[in-house]
Design a protein around this motif. Structure first.
Motif, PDB file in Angstrom:
ATOM      1  N   LEU A 159       0.981  -1.190   0.105  1.00 38.25           N
ATOM      2  CA  LEU A 159       0.150   0.118  -0.041  1.00 38.25           C
ATOM      3  C   LEU A 159       0.839   1.134  -0.046  1.00 38.25           C
ATOM      4  CD1 LEU A 159      -2.796  -1.221   2.652  1.00 38.25           C
ATOM      5  CD2 LEU A 159      -2.504  -1.605   0.052  1.00 38.25           C
ATOM      6  N   ILE A 178      -2.382   5.944   1.993  1.00 33.88           N
ATOM      7  CA  ILE A 178      -3.726   5.638   2.795  1.00 33.88           C
ATOM      8  C   ILE A 178      -4.853   6.470   2.009  1.00 33.88           C
ATOM      9  CG2 ILE A 178      -4.907   5.026   4.739  1.00 33.88           C
ATOM     10  CD1 ILE A 178      -2.355   3.181   4.611  1.00 33.88           C
ATOM     11  N   GLU A 180      -7.976   2.381  -0.497  1.00 33.06           N
ATOM     12  CA  GLU A 180      -9.028   1.445   0.133  1.00 33.06           C
ATOM     13  C   GLU A 180      -9.975   0.720  -0.843  1.00 33.06           C
ATOM     14  OE1 GLU A 180     -13.055   2.143   2.870  1.00 33.06           O
ATOM     15  OE2 GLU A 180     -11.896   4.049   2.182  1.00 33.06           O
ATOM     16  N   VAL A 221      -7.946  -2.277  -1.916  1.00 33.62           N
ATOM     17  CA  VAL A 221      -8.081  -3.402  -0.818  1.00 33.62           C
ATOM     18  C   VAL A 221      -9.353  -4.003  -0.989  1.00 33.62           C
ATOM     19  CG1 VAL A 221      -7.966  -3.755   1.789  1.00 33.62           C
ATOM     20  CG2 VAL A 221      -6.291  -2.329   0.450  1.00 33.62           C
ATOM     21  N   MET A 222     -10.408  -3.190  -0.959  1.00 36.89           N
ATOM     22  CA  MET A 222     -11.860  -3.825  -0.918  1.00 36.89           C
ATOM     23  C   MET A 222     -12.005  -4.790  -2.134  1.00 36.89           C
ATOM     24  SD  MET A 222     -12.918  -2.927   2.067  1.00 36.89           S
ATOM     25  CE  MET A 222     -12.549  -1.698   3.318  1.00 36.89           C
ATOM     26  N   LYS A 254     -10.168  -8.270  -1.687  1.00 39.05           N
ATOM     27  CA  LYS A 254     -10.440  -8.765  -0.264  1.00 39.05           C
ATOM     28  C   LYS A 254     -10.871 -10.149  -0.140  1.00 39.05           C
ATOM     29  CE  LYS A 254     -15.203  -7.168   0.893  1.00 39.05           C
ATOM     30  NZ  LYS A 254     -15.921  -6.508   2.104  1.00 39.05           N
ATOM     31  N   SER A 297      -7.537   4.197   6.855  1.00 37.71           N
ATOM     32  CA  SER A 297      -6.977   3.390   7.979  1.00 37.71           C
ATOM     33  C   SER A 297      -7.907   2.540   8.698  1.00 37.71           C
ATOM     34  CB  SER A 297      -5.932   4.191   8.782  1.00 37.71           C
ATOM     35  OG  SER A 297      -5.196   3.526   9.441  1.00 37.71           O
ATOM     36  N   ILE A 352      -9.755  -0.204   6.690  1.00 40.75           N
ATOM     37  CA  ILE A 352      -8.687  -1.321   6.347  1.00 40.75           C
ATOM     38  C   ILE A 352      -8.550  -2.258   7.487  1.00 40.75           C
ATOM     39  CG2 ILE A 352      -6.272  -1.726   5.523  1.00 40.75           C
ATOM     40  CD1 ILE A 352      -6.360   0.527   3.720  1.00 40.75           C
ATOM     41  N   LEU A 397      -2.299   2.600  11.333  1.00 39.04           N
ATOM     42  CA  LEU A 397      -2.815   1.296  10.838  1.00 39.04           C
ATOM     43  C   LEU A 397      -1.982   0.039  11.718  1.00 39.04           C
ATOM     44  CD1 LEU A 397      -4.389  -1.024   9.055  1.00 39.04           C
ATOM     45  CD2 LEU A 397      -2.860  -0.333   7.449  1.00 39.04           C
TER      46      LEU A 397
END
Length: 313
Positions: free
Chosen positions: A138, A141, A146, A149-150, A153, A177, A180, A233
Motif C-alpha cells: 500500500l 492510505i 481503500e 483493498v476492498m 479482499k 486506515s 482497512i 494502521l
C-alpha cells in the motif's frame, strides 16, 4: 346569513394576511440581524482589507508580498487578500511552532497534491509470493487504496499468511486506515484514539465491520518513511492481534492529524487539529514505532518469507 359568512371570510383572510406579514417581518428582522452581526464580527478584517487592498499606495510592496506568499500577483488585490492573510498566518505557524503540516494550498498545489495521491495509489500491488502467502503493498492510505483493498479482499481471504508492505507509505486518510483495520478486527474494536482541542471532538476510532481477513501470520514491513495513517494502521493491528510481526526500521512518528477545508477559487487550507494515539491511549509522536525485528538492507520480502518458515513450504 350571507352577510355573516362574508364577514367571517373577510376576517379569516385578514388574519392570514396579518400572520403572513408578521412572519415576513420577523424573517426580515432575523436576516437583517444576522447581516449586522456578521458585519460586526468581521468589521476589523473588512476595514483592514479595504484600507490595504483597496487604498494602500505602495502597490509595488503589495505585489512583492503576493508574489512571495501566493506565487502570483492578482489583478484585484482585494479578491485574494484573505488568501494572503491565510498564507501569512500558516507560514508563521510553521516558523514559530514548527508545524510543517499546517499550510494553504494554492489551486495549482491542490491539484498537484491530488494527482500525486492518485498516482501513488495506482501503484498498489497484490500478488502471491509463495504458496499460501499474499503480498500487499500500500503506497499511501487514500480512498483509492481503500478501493483497491476492498476489490481484492475476497482473494486475500484465500491465503494463510500476509506480508503487508507499508514501506514509504506517508499516510493519508485516518478513516481509510480505520476501514482497512476493520477487515482484520471484530466490530467495535478500538483501533486508535483522536484527541482534539475540544473534548466534544475527542473520540475513539473503532472497527466498523466484522472480521473478514484471518491469517496465521501477518508480517508488516515498515521503514523510516512510514508515517501518519500508516503508523495508525500498524498500531491498531499490533494492539489487537497476537500474530503481527513488524520488520524494518522505526517509523516517522507523525501522530498528529490534519483537516483540509476547501475555500473559494480553488484554494484550500490544511490545519493540524488532532493528536493521534494508539488504542491504549499512548503517543508515538516524534518517537515512531520500533520494529519487532530491525532490518535496514537486503531483500525484505525474502526475509519475511524466511520468518514464516514451514508455513510457506
Amino acid at each position: 346569513m350571507f352577510r355573516r359568512k362574508r364577514t367571517k371570510k373577510i376576517r379569516s383572510v385578514a388574519q392570514k394576511y396579518l400572520r403572513f406579514k408578521i412572519v415576513s417581518l420577523t424573517s426580515i428582522a432575523v436576516l437583517l440581524g444576522g447581516v449586522i452581526a456578521l458585519v460586526f464580527i468581521n468589521y476589523d478584517i473588512m476595514m483592514f482589507r479595504l484600507l490595504i487592498a483597496g487604498n494602500y499606495i505602495h502597490t509595488d510592496t503589495l505585489e512583492e508580498i503576493f508574489e512571495n506568499h501566493l506565487g502570483f500577483v492578482p489583478e484585484n488585490y482585494g479578491r485574494y487578500f484573505d488568501n494572503l492573510v491565510v498564507a501569512l498566518v500558516t507560514q508563521e505557524i510553521r516558523r514559530v511552532g514548527g508545524d510543517r503540516f499546517t499550510y494553504q494550498y494554492t489551486p495549482a498545489q491542490r491539484q498537484a497534491q491530488r494527482n500525486r495521491v492518485q498516482q501513488q495509489a495506482a501503484q498498489a500491488e497484490f500478488r502471491e509470493i509463495a504458496d499460501g502467502v499474499a503480498y500487499l503493498w500500500l503506497p499511501n492510505i487514500s480512498p483509492q487504496v481503500e478501493n483497491f483493498v476492498m476489490d481484492n479482499k475476497a482473494k486475500l481471504a484465500g491465503f494463510d499468511n500476509l506480508v503487508l508492505d507499508l514501506r514509504g507509505n506517508g499516510g493519508g486518510n485516518l478513516a481509510v486506515s480505520q476501514a482497512i483495520a476493520g477487515l482484520f478486527l471484530e466490530r467495535r474494536t478500538v483501533v486508535g484514539m483522536e484527541r482534539a482541542r475540544h473534548n466534544i471532538f475527542t473520540r475513539e476510532r473503532r472497527a466498523s465491520g466484522n472480521v473478514y481477513l484471518e491469517f496465521d501470520n501477518i508480517i508488516i514491513l515498515q521503514d523510516d518513511r512510514t508515517a501518519s495513517a500508516a503508523e495508525s494502521l500498524i498500531a491498531g493491528l499490533q494492539a489487537n492481534l497476537d500474530n503481527v510481526t513488524t520488520v524494518g526500521q522505526t517509523t516517522v512518528g507523525k501522530a498528529v492529524g490534519q483537516v483540509t477545508i476547501p475555500m473559494r477559487r480553488g484554494f484550500a487550507v490544511r490545519a493540524t487539529v488532532i493528536y493521534i494515539q494508539t488504542p491504549d491511549g499512548g503517543s508515538i509522536h516524534n518517537v515512531g514505532l520500533a520494529p519487532d525485528i530491525s532490518l535496514h538492507e537486503g531483500d525484505f520480502i525474502e526475509f519475511a518469507l524466511s520468518l514464516l518458515g514451514d508455513d510457506n513450504d
